[in-house]
Design an enzyme around this catalytic site. Structure first.
Site, PDB file in Angstrom:
ATOM      1  N   TYR A 166     -10.179  -6.884   0.628  1.00 21.15           N
ATOM      2  CA  TYR A 166      -9.602  -5.543   0.748  1.00 21.15           C
ATOM      3  C   TYR A 166     -10.697  -4.514   1.000  1.00 21.15           C
ATOM      4  CZ  TYR A 166      -6.768  -1.436  -0.380  1.00 21.15           C
ATOM      5  OH  TYR A 166      -6.119  -0.222  -0.333  1.00 21.15           O
TER       6      TYR A 166
ATOM      7  N   ASP B 159       4.839  -7.851  13.366  1.00 18.23           N
ATOM      8  CA  ASP B 159       3.681  -8.149  12.537  1.00 18.23           C
ATOM      9  C   ASP B 159       2.431  -7.649  13.258  1.00 18.23           C
ATOM     10  OD1 ASP B 159       1.636  -9.348  11.054  1.00 18.23           O
ATOM     11  OD2 ASP B 159       2.741 -11.219  10.758  1.00 18.23           O
ATOM     12  N   VAL B 160       1.669  -6.767  12.617  1.00 15.36           N
ATOM     13  CA  VAL B 160       0.479  -6.223  13.267  1.00 15.36           C
ATOM     14  C   VAL B 160      -0.573  -7.297  13.532  1.00 15.36           C
ATOM     15  CG1 VAL B 160       0.794  -3.870  12.406  1.00 15.36           C
ATOM     16  CG2 VAL B 160      -0.558  -5.523  11.065  1.00 15.36           C
TER      17      VAL B 160
ATOM     18  N   LYS C 295     -11.285  -2.386   4.465  1.00 14.35           N
ATOM     19  CA  LYS C 295     -11.233  -0.927   4.450  1.00 14.35           C
ATOM     20  C   LYS C 295     -12.563  -0.319   4.893  1.00 14.35           C
ATOM     21  CE  LYS C 295      -6.960  -0.383   3.094  1.00 14.35           C
ATOM     22  NZ  LYS C 295      -5.938   0.157   4.020  1.00 14.35           N
TER      23      LYS C 295
ATOM     24  N   VAL D 226      -2.489   5.815  -4.714  1.00  9.19           N
ATOM     25  CA  VAL D 226      -1.303   6.549  -4.275  1.00  9.19           C
ATOM     26  C   VAL D 226      -0.075   5.855  -4.855  1.00  9.19           C
ATOM     27  CG1 VAL D 226       0.002   7.424  -2.297  1.00  9.19           C
ATOM     28  CG2 VAL D 226      -2.487   7.173  -2.138  1.00  9.19           C
ATOM     29  N   ASP D 227       0.878   6.640  -5.302  1.00  8.11           N
ATOM     30  CA  ASP D 227       2.080   6.105  -5.940  1.00  8.11           C
ATOM     31  C   ASP D 227       3.015   5.518  -4.886  1.00  8.11           C
ATOM     32  OD1 ASP D 227       4.072   5.428  -7.674  1.00  8.11           O
ATOM     33  OD2 ASP D 227       4.705   7.478  -8.112  1.00  8.11           O
ATOM     34  N   THR D 228       2.719   4.291  -4.472  1.00 10.13           N
ATOM     35  CA  THR D 228       3.541   3.565  -3.505  1.00 10.13           C
ATOM     36  C   THR D 228       3.810   2.168  -4.061  1.00 10.13           C
ATOM     37  OG1 THR D 228       1.708   2.518  -2.304  1.00 10.13           O
ATOM     38  CG2 THR D 228       2.331   4.769  -1.644  1.00 10.13           C
TER      39      THR D 228
END
Length: 277
Positions: A173, A81-82, A177, A206-208
């Site tokens: 978020y 875990d970061v 960022k 982005v398609d993730t």
């Protein structure tokens, strides 16, 4: 295992990538492995309570490891875990013990709780503090090597524009960022004497799995209902969504010798999204 040609751009180097189990993280691992780098891949492979969509699991990280090995690169894959500096440090040390060095860092791990009322702390801890922990975990080895290096922080267009909803997760978020730009600029100055370059990359959608899921689609629908019109999430170029490989290509350039004098920048890879604002 197939031999790799000696003319690959990152031959003999090692790249640390967080959030490597799927999505952009996997794309970064595969691109840099194809360029000759060996990989230290780290991912939580578990769920965070405030995140209402499924996060990666251990099988995803195993798939990344298998795909990297098919390129002929070596990989050390660890779950960590970061947010946990000690656990992350142990994962990085495992990579150093086996691969011997680290030259490239891609701090990619991130979550998007958006409408979650309790999302503020988790998104700051993962997206911002996690990047700080990642840099600090790699720095002692990078500096001791005395051969420079490159660090890339994966931010977002939400790190360059004030977009989002009046929800704790969405505000957090954007704040996290934006915070990555600050980390980029400070570390670029601090590490310049060591010839370690630091930059941030700012993708549009982005398609993730972080974006392409029922929860995010529902959040966007709720915004449309609340405002009477859909949020302007469109790009200037006629493309609705980017692919993970598009971002990986930009990162591959930033960490290469072709960008050897590029440091301290916030690079949009956004099909003109920010320019429209």
């Amino acid at each position: 295992m197939t031999a790799r040609p000696s003319d690959k751009a990152q031959q003999g180097k090692v790249a640390l990538i967080t959030g490597a189990a799927r999505g952009q993280g996997r794309a970064h691992a595969l691109r840099l492995a194809a360029d000759g780098a060996d990989i230290i891949a780290v991912d939580l492979c578990g769920q965070i309570d405030s995140v209402p969509y499924p996060l990666a699991v251990a099988e995803d990280l195993a798939t990344t490891a298998e795909l990297v090995e098919r390129t002929g690169a070596r990989i050390v894959a660890r779950q960590a875990d970061v947010r946990d500096q000690a656990a992350l440090g142990a994962a990085v040390q495992a990579g150093l013990d086996e691969l011997g060095r680290v030259d490239i860092v891609v701090a990619n791990a991130g979550i998007a709780p958006m409408a979650a009322a309790d999302g503020w702390r988790d998104v700051i801890d993962v997206n911002l503090t996690g990047a700080y922990h990642t840099i600090e975990a790699a720095l002692p080895a990078m500096i001791a090597q005395g051969q420079g290096g490159s660090i890339v922080l994966i931010s977002s267009v939400a790190g360059l524009a004030g977009i989002g909803s009046h929800d704790a997760g969405a505000i957090g978020y954007a704040a996290a960022k934006h915070g990555l730009v600050g980390l980029t600029r400070v570390y670029a100055n601090l590490l310049a004497p060591h010839s370690i370059r630091v930059n941030s990359v700012h993708p549009a959608g982005v398609d993730t799995p972080m974006i392409n899921n029922d929860y995010v689609r529902g959040w966007l629908a709720e915004l449309t209902t609340a405002t009477g019109s859909p949020p302007d999430m469109g790009n200037a170029l006629p493309v609705a969504v980017l692919q993970p490989e598009d971002i990986a290509n930009a990162v591959a350039w930033l960490v290469s010798d072709a960008a050897r004098y590029v440091t301290g920048i916030a690079l949009p890879v956004d099909a003109g999204f920010v320019n429209k604002r």
